[in-house]
Scaffold this motif. Structure first.
Motif, short mmCIF file in Angstrom:
data_model
loop_
_atom_site.label_atom_id
_atom_site.label_comp_id
_atom_site.label_asym_id
_atom_site.label_seq_id
_atom_site.Cartn_x
_atom_site.Cartn_y
_atom_site.Cartn_z
N HIS A 249 5.33 -18.59 -36.19
CA HIS A 249 4.28 -19.36 -35.52
C HIS A 249 2.95 -19.32 -36.28
N VAL A 250 2.97 -18.69 -37.46
CA VAL A 250 1.74 -18.49 -38.24
C VAL A 250 1.83 -19.22 -39.58
N VAL A 251 0.80 -19.99 -39.90
CA VAL A 251 0.70 -20.65 -41.20
C VAL A 251 -0.45 -19.98 -41.95
N PRO A 252 -0.19 -19.49 -43.18
CA PRO A 252 -1.24 -18.72 -43.89
C PRO A 252 -2.32 -19.59 -44.53
N MET A 253 -2.89 -20.46 -43.75
CA MET A 253 -4.02 -21.29 -44.17
C MET A 253 -4.58 -21.97 -42.93
N VAL A 254 -5.76 -22.54 -43.03
CA VAL A 254 -6.37 -23.21 -41.88
C VAL A 254 -5.95 -24.68 -41.87
N VAL A 255 -5.31 -25.08 -40.77
CA VAL A 255 -4.88 -26.47 -40.61
C VAL A 255 -5.40 -26.95 -39.26
N THR A 256 -6.51 -27.68 -39.27
CA THR A 256 -7.03 -28.24 -38.02
C THR A 256 -6.20 -29.45 -37.62
N ALA A 257 -6.42 -29.94 -36.39
CA ALA A 257 -5.63 -31.06 -35.89
C ALA A 257 -5.76 -32.29 -36.79
N SER A 258 -6.95 -32.51 -37.34
CA SER A 258 -7.15 -33.68 -38.19
C SER A 258 -6.53 -33.52 -39.57
N ASP A 259 -6.14 -32.29 -39.92
CA ASP A 259 -5.56 -32.03 -41.24
C ASP A 259 -4.05 -31.85 -41.21
N ILE A 260 -3.43 -31.99 -40.04
CA ILE A 260 -1.98 -31.77 -39.94
C ILE A 260 -1.25 -32.79 -40.81
N PRO A 261 -0.40 -32.33 -41.73
CA PRO A 261 0.35 -33.26 -42.59
C PRO A 261 1.60 -33.76 -41.86
#
Length: 204
Positions: free
Chosen positions: A139-151
């Motif tokens: 459940h953890v991604v080792p970087m910051v991914v905000t809602a607007s940056d979700i690929p």
């Protein structure tokens, strides 16, 4: 007799002169002043114009929270089981460090559904350290991914080495058949961001 002729000549001469004056002099008709309807505004120089007040610039949105991800989870009443699971697995300190993370945090209802599915109690799950250390990093991604940056539509690699994908309607899917809805986004922390999901993801 001579005096009468001279007088007559003088009278005739005066009459001719008067007639000549009447012919050459033209009396102009009086010109009335033009009437205007425009209102004349008189500015009092003693009254100073009020200075223009500039609008204050809009404050920029503060995108950095005041708590770490671990502290945020601990203070959220909907994430109590996640907090207990992180502590049981010894992963809570990781989410309080300075490294940047994105956490897809399952709610207590999501964990309750998992316990029913696995036919386990909360105490049994918290005692299973091996399972927690496998499930929680998924459940953890080792970087910051905000809602607007979700690929959207692209594999997102997690901290346990496996990946999942997020669709444009904010649904997480993976090769294991997991499906989870993102029900809350962009809870900003000092070391990353938390998105809330309604299902616990189980890795392969």
């Amino acid at each position: 007799m001579l005096k009468k002729k001279v007088l007559s000549i003088a009278v005739v001469t005066a009459a001719i002169s008067l007639a000549a004056c009447n012919d050459t002099e033209t009396v102009a008709d009086p010109v009335e002043p033009e009437v205007t309807t425009e209102e004349v505004v008189v500015v009092d120089p003693a009254v100073e114009a009020e200075p223009m007040v500039e609008a204050e610039p809009m404050a920029e949105t503060d995108v950095v929270g005041t708590q770490t991800i671990g502290e945020m989870a601990a203070s959220n009443e909907d994430l109590t089981i996640l907090t207990a699971a992180l502590q049981a697995a010894g992963l809570d300190t990781m989410l309080m460090a300075d490294d940047k993370y994105t956490v897809f945090a399952p709610t207590d209802e999501a964990f309750a559904a998992l316990l029913t599915k696995l036919d386990m109690t909360k105490e049994e799950l918290l005692a299973d350290e091996a399972t927690l250390k496998s499930v929680l990093p998924y459940h953890v991604v080792p970087m910051v991914v905000t809602a607007s940056d979700i690929p959207y539509g692209t594999d997102i690699e997690t901290a346990n080495g496996q990946a999942f994908m997020i669709s444009e309607d904010n649904v997480i899917t993976d090769a294991s058949g997991n499906t989870a809805n993102i029900v809350g986004t962009d809870m900003m922390a000092t070391n990353g961001v938390v998105h809330v999901i309604d299902t616990v993801l189980l890795p392969k």
